[in-house]
Write a protein that holds these residues in place. Structure first.
Motif, PDB file in Angstrom:
ATOM      1  N   THR A 124      40.681  44.502  41.405  1.00 26.57           N
ATOM      2  CA  THR A 124      41.412  43.253  41.208  1.00 26.57           C
ATOM      3  C   THR A 124      40.716  42.409  40.140  1.00 26.57           C
ATOM      4  O   THR A 124      39.499  42.490  39.950  1.00 26.57           O
ATOM      5  CB  THR A 124      41.488  42.439  42.516  1.00 26.57           C
ATOM      6  N   HIS A 125      41.499  41.609  39.472  1.00 22.32           N
ATOM      7  CA  HIS A 125      40.981  40.763  38.401  1.00 22.32           C
ATOM      8  C   HIS A 125      39.949  39.758  38.930  1.00 22.32           C
ATOM      9  O   HIS A 125      38.936  39.491  38.282  1.00 22.32           O
ATOM     10  CB  HIS A 125      42.147  40.031  37.720  1.00 22.32           C
ATOM     11  N   GLY A 126      40.198  39.230  40.110  1.00 23.06           N
ATOM     12  CA  GLY A 126      39.289  38.236  40.685  1.00 23.06           C
ATOM     13  C   GLY A 126      37.899  38.803  40.941  1.00 23.06           C
ATOM     14  O   GLY A 126      36.885  38.140  40.689  1.00 23.06           O
ATOM     15  N   TYR A 127      37.820  40.034  41.430  1.00 21.42           N
ATOM     16  CA  TYR A 127      36.521  40.643  41.704  1.00 21.42           C
ATOM     17  C   TYR A 127      35.753  40.903  40.412  1.00 21.42           C
ATOM     18  O   TYR A 127      34.549  40.648  40.330  1.00 21.42           O
ATOM     19  CB  TYR A 127      36.705  41.940  42.493  1.00 21.42           C
ATOM     20  N   VAL A 128      36.461  41.366  39.397  1.00 21.04           N
ATOM     21  CA  VAL A 128      35.826  41.615  38.097  1.00 21.04           C
ATOM     22  C   VAL A 128      35.327  40.296  37.509  1.00 21.04           C
ATOM     23  O   VAL A 128      34.206  40.215  36.983  1.00 21.04           O
ATOM     24  CB  VAL A 128      36.811  42.330  37.137  1.00 21.04           C
ATOM     25  N   GLN A 129      36.110  39.243  37.612  1.00 18.93           N
ATOM     26  CA  GLN A 129      35.703  37.933  37.097  1.00 18.93           C
ATOM     27  C   GLN A 129      34.478  37.400  37.835  1.00 18.93           C
ATOM     28  O   GLN A 129      33.619  36.750  37.246  1.00 18.93           O
ATOM     29  CB  GLN A 129      36.853  36.929  37.206  1.00 18.93           C
ATOM     30  N   ARG A 130      34.400  37.662  39.128  1.00 22.05           N
ATOM     31  CA  ARG A 130      33.248  37.218  39.911  1.00 22.05           C
ATOM     32  C   ARG A 130      31.955  37.881  39.400  1.00 22.05           C
ATOM     33  O   ARG A 130      30.935  37.222  39.232  1.00 22.05           O
ATOM     34  CB  ARG A 130      33.480  37.558  41.382  1.00 22.05           C
ATOM     35  N   LEU A 132      31.542  39.174  36.371  1.00 21.19           N
ATOM     36  CA  LEU A 132      31.305  38.658  35.013  1.00 21.19           C
ATOM     37  C   LEU A 132      30.643  37.277  35.050  1.00 21.19           C
ATOM     38  O   LEU A 132      29.794  36.970  34.214  1.00 21.19           O
ATOM     39  CB  LEU A 132      32.616  38.601  34.235  1.00 21.19           C
ATOM     40  N   ALA A 133      31.006  36.451  36.024  1.00 14.94           N
ATOM     41  CA  ALA A 133      30.367  35.138  36.162  1.00 14.94           C
ATOM     42  C   ALA A 133      28.891  35.289  36.528  1.00 14.94           C
ATOM     43  O   ALA A 133      28.047  34.532  36.042  1.00 14.94           O
ATOM     44  CB  ALA A 133      31.101  34.314  37.218  1.00 14.94           C
ATOM     45  N   GLN A 136      27.105  36.110  33.358  1.00 12.24           N
ATOM     46  CA  GLN A 136      26.963  34.922  32.510  1.00 12.24           C
ATOM     47  C   GLN A 136      25.879  33.982  33.065  1.00 12.24           C
ATOM     48  O   GLN A 136      25.092  33.433  32.302  1.00 12.24           O
ATOM     49  CB  GLN A 136      28.295  34.191  32.401  1.00 12.24           C
ATOM     50  N   PHE A 145      32.681  45.505  26.875  1.00  9.22           N
ATOM     51  CA  PHE A 145      33.531  46.173  27.850  1.00  9.22           C
ATOM     52  C   PHE A 145      33.739  47.624  27.425  1.00  9.22           C
ATOM     53  O   PHE A 145      34.161  47.891  26.299  1.00  9.22           O
ATOM     54  CB  PHE A 145      34.883  45.463  27.976  1.00  9.22           C
TER      55      PHE A 145
END
Length: 153
Positions: A124-130, A132-133, A136, A145
């Motif tokens: 899911t996009h949310g897990y990948v964003q988590r 990535l945060a 960062q 990527f």
């Protein structure tokens, strides 16, 4: 006084012949060499896919150009289809990931802020964003990527 030329008795003056009149084979037999080479070829064909770096993932397909290679070993962060995070090839807990990444960043210094990010296509996009945060927050600014090239049809 005439001299006569008569063959000697026994072996004769001629070269000895092998039994059956067969001549010795003076050619190299390449069949064993070819057999060994084919076995080595098969071994390398089987072993080559096992030498790829990282966790097996279903990467997204894009037309982006490849990155230039680096001399030192890059830091690779992978997430498989089950959501397990791997740093290089070792699984990591998401709770302790930021501390570990921050320590790695401090050891690598100014030029060590590059990380290669691989995520399975089914996440899911949310897990990948988590994740990535977390990268960062650990001061990794150059995140590359990794993806697969689409098949030409």
């Amino acid at each position: 006084m005439g001299a006569s030329l008569q063959p000697r008795s026994g072996s004769g003056g001629n070269r000895r012949r092998r039994r059956g009149g067969a001549r010795p084979i003076s050619e190299i037999n390449v069949t064993p060499f070819v057999d060994v080479m084919l076995v080595l070829l098969i071994i390398f064909m089987v072993a080559a896919p096992l030498l790829t770096t990282g966790v097996p993932l279903d990467l997204p397909k894009t037309n982006a150009a490849a990155l230039p290679t680096q001399e030192d070993e890059p830091l690779v962060l992978s997430i498989d289809a089950d959501g397990v995070i791997y740093l290089q090839r070792e699984p990591q807990a998401i709770d302790s990931l930021q501390e570990k990444l921050t320590a790695i960043r401090e050891v690598r210094g100014q030029d060590g802020d590059r990380v290669f990010f691989r995520a399975d296509n089914t996440l899911t996009h949310g897990y990948v964003q988590r994740v990535l945060a977390i990268l960062q927050n650990a001061n990794f600014r150059r995140i590359s990527f990794i993806h697969d090239q689409p098949r030409a049809e």
